[in-house]
Design a protein around this motif. Structure first.
Motif, PDB file in Angstrom:
ATOM      1  N   ASN A 124       0.843  -1.169  -0.040  1.00 36.20           N
ATOM      2  CA  ASN A 124      -0.147   0.164   0.078  1.00 36.20           C
ATOM      3  C   ASN A 124       0.720   1.433  -0.302  1.00 36.20           C
ATOM      4  OD1 ASN A 124      -2.412  -1.331  -0.002  1.00 36.20           O
ATOM      5  ND2 ASN A 124      -2.341  -1.624   2.160  1.00 36.20           N
ATOM      6  N   ALA A 125       2.065   1.139  -0.077  1.00 37.23           N
ATOM      7  CA  ALA A 125       2.932   2.444   0.000  1.00 37.23           C
ATOM      8  C   ALA A 125       2.867   3.335  -0.976  1.00 37.23           C
ATOM      9  CB  ALA A 125       4.512   1.762   0.032  1.00 37.23           C
ATOM     10  N   HIS A 126       2.558   2.789  -2.319  1.00 33.01           N
ATOM     11  CA  HIS A 126       2.446   3.848  -3.603  1.00 33.01           C
ATOM     12  C   HIS A 126       1.031   4.286  -3.247  1.00 33.01           C
ATOM     13  CE1 HIS A 126       5.926   2.292  -5.117  1.00 33.01           C
ATOM     14  NE2 HIS A 126       5.439   1.294  -5.880  1.00 33.01           N
ATOM     15  N   ARG A 127       0.018   3.424  -2.943  1.00 31.22           N
ATOM     16  CA  ARG A 127      -1.549   4.209  -2.808  1.00 31.22           C
ATOM     17  C   ARG A 127      -1.346   5.322  -1.658  1.00 31.22           C
ATOM     18  NH1 ARG A 127      -5.648   5.882  -1.626  1.00 31.22           N
ATOM     19  NH2 ARG A 127      -8.020   5.098  -2.366  1.00 31.22           N
ATOM     20  N   ASP A 128      -0.553   4.769  -0.609  1.00 31.87           N
ATOM     21  CA  ASP A 128      -0.593   6.079   0.452  1.00 31.87           C
ATOM     22  C   ASP A 128       0.062   7.212  -0.145  1.00 31.87           C
ATOM     23  OD1 ASP A 128      -2.098   4.330   2.113  1.00 31.87           O
ATOM     24  OD2 ASP A 128      -0.076   3.532   3.064  1.00 31.87           O
ATOM     25  N   LEU A 129       1.222   7.020  -0.902  1.00 33.99           N
ATOM     26  CA  LEU A 129       1.804   8.290  -1.169  1.00 33.99           C
ATOM     27  C   LEU A 129       1.212   9.197  -2.300  1.00 33.99           C
ATOM     28  CD1 LEU A 129       4.572   9.784  -1.625  1.00 33.99           C
ATOM     29  CD2 LEU A 129       5.358   8.282  -3.461  1.00 33.99           C
ATOM     30  N   ILE A 130       0.621   8.397  -3.264  1.00 35.17           N
ATOM     31  CA  ILE A 130      -0.109   9.482  -4.182  1.00 35.17           C
ATOM     32  C   ILE A 130      -1.634  10.058  -3.640  1.00 35.17           C
ATOM     33  CG2 ILE A 130       0.586   7.797  -6.084  1.00 35.17           C
ATOM     34  CD1 ILE A 130      -2.162   6.822  -6.226  1.00 35.17           C
ATOM     35  N   ALA A 131      -2.035   9.437  -2.600  1.00 39.96           N
ATOM     36  CA  ALA A 131      -3.168  10.111  -1.631  1.00 39.96           C
ATOM     37  C   ALA A 131      -2.656  11.086  -1.120  1.00 39.96           C
ATOM     38  CB  ALA A 131      -3.595   8.991  -0.607  1.00 39.96           C
ATOM     39  N   ASP A 132      -1.368  11.033  -0.541  1.00 38.96           N
ATOM     40  CA  ASP A 132      -0.690  12.330   0.323  1.00 38.96           C
ATOM     41  C   ASP A 132      -0.504  13.219  -0.488  1.00 38.96           C
ATOM     42  OD1 ASP A 132       0.366  13.573   2.765  1.00 38.96           O
ATOM     43  OD2 ASP A 132       2.370  13.053   1.659  1.00 38.96           O
ATOM     44  N   ILE A 133      -0.197  13.019  -1.909  1.00 39.48           N
ATOM     45  CA  ILE A 133       0.432  14.005  -2.811  1.00 39.48           C
ATOM     46  C   ILE A 133      -0.782  14.789  -3.278  1.00 39.48           C
ATOM     47  CG2 ILE A 133       1.284  14.317  -5.171  1.00 39.48           C
ATOM     48  CD1 ILE A 133       3.325  12.229  -4.432  1.00 39.48           C
ATOM     49  N   ALA A 134      -1.888  14.071  -3.644  1.00 37.83           N
ATOM     50  CA  ALA A 134      -3.037  14.580  -3.947  1.00 37.83           C
ATOM     51  C   ALA A 134      -3.741  15.651  -3.126  1.00 37.83           C
ATOM     52  CB  ALA A 134      -4.198  13.465  -4.427  1.00 37.83           C
TER      53      ALA A 134
ATOM     54  N   PRO B 120      -9.802  20.734  -7.795  1.00 36.35           N
ATOM     55  CA  PRO B 120     -10.001  19.158  -7.492  1.00 36.35           C
ATOM     56  C   PRO B 120      -8.779  18.606  -8.091  1.00 36.35           C
ATOM     57  CG  PRO B 120     -12.158  20.405  -8.391  1.00 36.35           C
ATOM     58  CD  PRO B 120     -10.978  21.268  -8.594  1.00 36.35           C
ATOM     59  N   VAL B 121      -8.293  17.536  -7.679  1.00 36.73           N
ATOM     60  CA  VAL B 121      -7.431  16.707  -8.045  1.00 36.73           C
ATOM     61  C   VAL B 121      -7.787  15.398  -8.009  1.00 36.73           C
ATOM     62  CG1 VAL B 121      -4.806  15.982  -7.670  1.00 36.73           C
ATOM     63  CG2 VAL B 121      -5.463  18.500  -7.345  1.00 36.73           C
ATOM     64  N   LEU B 122      -7.349  14.652  -9.279  1.00 41.09           N
ATOM     65  CA  LEU B 122      -7.607  13.252  -9.489  1.00 41.09           C
ATOM     66  C   LEU B 122      -6.042  12.507  -9.704  1.00 41.09           C
ATOM     67  CD1 LEU B 122     -10.232  13.214 -12.369  1.00 41.09           C
ATOM     68  CD2 LEU B 122     -10.386  13.323  -9.988  1.00 41.09           C
ATOM     69  N   ALA B 123      -6.037  11.429  -8.883  1.00 42.14           N
ATOM     70  CA  ALA B 123      -4.800  10.670  -8.734  1.00 42.14           C
ATOM     71  C   ALA B 123      -5.077   9.173  -9.084  1.00 42.14           C
ATOM     72  CB  ALA B 123      -4.000  10.822  -7.459  1.00 42.14           C
ATOM     73  N   ALA B 124      -4.266   8.617  -9.764  1.00 40.48           N
ATOM     74  CA  ALA B 124      -4.563   7.241 -10.220  1.00 40.48           C
ATOM     75  C   ALA B 124      -3.357   6.423 -10.048  1.00 40.48           C
ATOM     76  CB  ALA B 124      -5.144   7.041 -11.515  1.00 40.48           C
ATOM     77  N   LEU B 125      -3.206   5.197  -9.667  1.00 43.95           N
ATOM     78  CA  LEU B 125      -2.194   4.175  -9.608  1.00 43.95           C
ATOM     79  C   LEU B 125      -2.511   3.273 -10.522  1.00 43.95           C
ATOM     80  CD1 LEU B 125       0.526   3.513  -8.258  1.00 43.95           C
ATOM     81  CD2 LEU B 125      -0.817   2.414  -6.549  1.00 43.95           C
TER      82      LEU B 125
END
Length: 531
Positions: free
Chosen positions: A363-373, A383-388
């Motif tokens: 889940n490291a990538h998921r947590d990182l992009i959520a934090d960046i978003a 509004p910002v959209l982020a996808a992994l």
């Protein structure tokens, strides 16, 4: 007779770095003095300013005007001419520049003229005062020099509050806030610090700040070039003994710091631009992995995933949206570099892509992009959209991960209702919407399919003021239940039955056929994506 105290062209080029300006002609062995900056105005006579740099705005390298301008610049005593080549041949113009004795420079085409003028102006102002200062780019030596001149421990920061350099002179006290900042090379978060930075950004003079959270008071000054914020300098006032002379000493070195930060930033920008180009190439052509991977510092066979970010606005061509996308790319790059190193990210047609090597946990990538978003939404206020994308086994399969990330972005953007401030998802989380987005692409490319499915129904409604599309879609969404569909449409059930019968007669489909129902529902559900 040239002014011996004037900055010379080599100093200016060194300060700005090779990414902004590159010589097209060979630089003379002798120093080329530079007295100032001029911008070419075709409707006005060329000012006679000896040793000036002339910006040839709007002049192409293959135009006869370029050669004439070189001759006029030489006659006016200018030392060099700056233009943008945009890939045009420059051989004849270079020969002319040698004949006239004018140094010819090419500017980076992606840098706006007004931005280049601001950078040059700041570099010229500061270069004239660097004779007794440390070498350009040596920020730690500069921090020590400032600490000695002003009388307190000194840090130099960038606009993101990252500590670029700090003084190390013995006997100068520091507090816990500075100690923590040095350890992480980042100013700690805190409301007291936030208020200080807001206050500093509003003025151009030296500011005094009281102690924060049991720390020590400070002097602070914002560093700017042509109105652009480059960073700040902070000096600890351990004993409340830094007087007006100390303030003046700090003010005197601000231009010097500006020059050093320009040099440091242009070097970083050049390296980042190169990484962006490499990542663009890798995303477009995974077969280039053998050449590109070593230059990005990546192992070709290491598991990797592609993250994608975009600003959720209705008009991607809007100037504000484009500006927000550029700032989003900077934020994504900043945070990804902090976690995974300088692999870079690329802004491609409004979407920011970043490579994420395999992390310590699933889940490291998921947590990182959520934090960046979340951080990007807070900073940009859009509004910002982020996808992994899915994690793949090596860079050769990177196109698959990017395609997954794109599908997730489409699925998030297609969610009904108003866009949420911050939406983050993986393919597993939005698989149904992603599948519909993929189907929409397939259907949109097959124009030979019967036009009676979906688009023709919508067109008929627009032309005749009917409501067949909404009725059919409500009926299919209700699992072919007339009563439920009528309630959703706020009409009588008989009205629904009549409309469905008329639609079958007009458009020639059969709602009793499950295959036709499925395809019709898809065409109506995805109508906005099928034109």
């Amino acid at each position: 007779m040239p002014d011996p105290a004037a900055p010379n062209l080599r100093q200016v080029l060194h300060a700005l770095g090779p990414s902004l300006l590159r010589p097209l002609t060979t630089l003379p062995e002798r120093p080329v003095p530079v007295s100032g900056l001029l911008i070419f105005e075709p409707r006005a006579p060329l000012p006679r300013v000896r040793d000036a740099i002339l910006l040839a705005v709007g002049v192409g390298t293959t135009e006869a005007q370029a050669t004439d301008l070189l001759a006029a610049a030489a006659d006016a005593g200018h030392s060099c001419l700056v233009l943008k080549s945009f890939g045009e041949p420059v051989t004849e113009l270079v020969a002319a520049a040698h004949r006239f004795g004018v140094v010819l420079l090419a500017a980076d085409e992606s840098v706006a003229w007004h931005h280049l003028a601001a950078m040059l102006t700041s570099a010229l102002a500061a270069a004239a005062r660097t004779a007794s200062t440390p070498g350009t780019g040596d920020l730690f030596a500069l921090a020590n020099a400032i600490a000695a001149m002003v009388g307190g421990a000194t840090v130099i920061e960038d606009p993101h509050r990252r500590i670029l350099a700090y003084s190390t002179l013995p006997g100068q006290r520091i507090d816990e806030g500075r100690r923590q900042g040095i350890l992480g090379l980042q100013v700690p978060d805190g409301p007291g610090y936030d208020e200080q930075y807001r206050a500093l950004a509003q003025v151009s003079r030296i500011r005094r700040f009281p102690a924060v959270s049991g720390g020590l008071p400070r002097l602070g000054v914002a560093v700017r070039a042509g109105g652009e914020h480059l960073g700040s300098v902070w000096v600890v006032d351990a004993g409340n003994c830094l007087d007006s002379a100390a303030e003046q000493a700090l003010a005197d070195v601000t231009d010097i710091v500006s020059l050093h930060l320009l040099a440091a930033r242009t070097a970083v920008d050049a390296a980042r631009r190169q990484r962006v180009d490499l990542l663009r190439r890798l995303l477009a052509d995974p077969d280039s992995v053998t050449e590109v991977a070593p230059r990005l510092g990546l192992e070709p066979n290491r598991p990797v995933a592609v993250a994608a970010f975009t600003v959720a606005t209705g008009d991607t061509e809007d100037v504000l949206a484009a500006h927000a996308a550029t700032r989003l790319a900077d934020l994504v790059s900043l945070h990804c570099e902090a976690h995974y190193g300088r692999h870079g990210c690329a802004l491609i047609e409004g979407t920011v892509y970043a490579l994420l090597p395999s992390g310590p946990t699933p889940n490291a990538h998921r947590d990182l992009i959520a934090d960046i978003a979340r951080r990007a939404h807070t900073a940009l206020r859009v509004p910002v959209l982020a996808a992994l994308g899915s994690q793949v086994h090596g860079l050769r399969a990177i196109a698959s991960s990017r395609a997954d990330a794109d599908l997730v972005l489409h699925a998030l953007a297609d969610r009904p209702g108003d866009p949420q401030p911050c939406q983050v998802a993986t393919l597993e989380e939005v698989w149904a919407g992603a599948a519909l987005s993929a189907l929409a692409r397939i259907l949109a490319t097959h124009e030979a399919l019967p036009r009676a499915l979906g688009p023709a129904v919508r067109s008929h409604d627009l032309e005749h003021g009917t409501a067949y599309a909404s009725t059919i879609l409500a009926y299919l969404n209700a699992n072919s239940d007339i009563t439920t569909a009528s309630q959703r449409l706020s009409v009588h059930p008989n009205t629904v039955r009549y409309r469905l019968a008329q639609a079958e007669q007009i458009f020639g489909f059969d709602l009793a056929n499950p295959d036709e129902r499925l395809v019709l529902w898809l065409r109506l559900r995805l109508g906005d994506h099928l034109g």
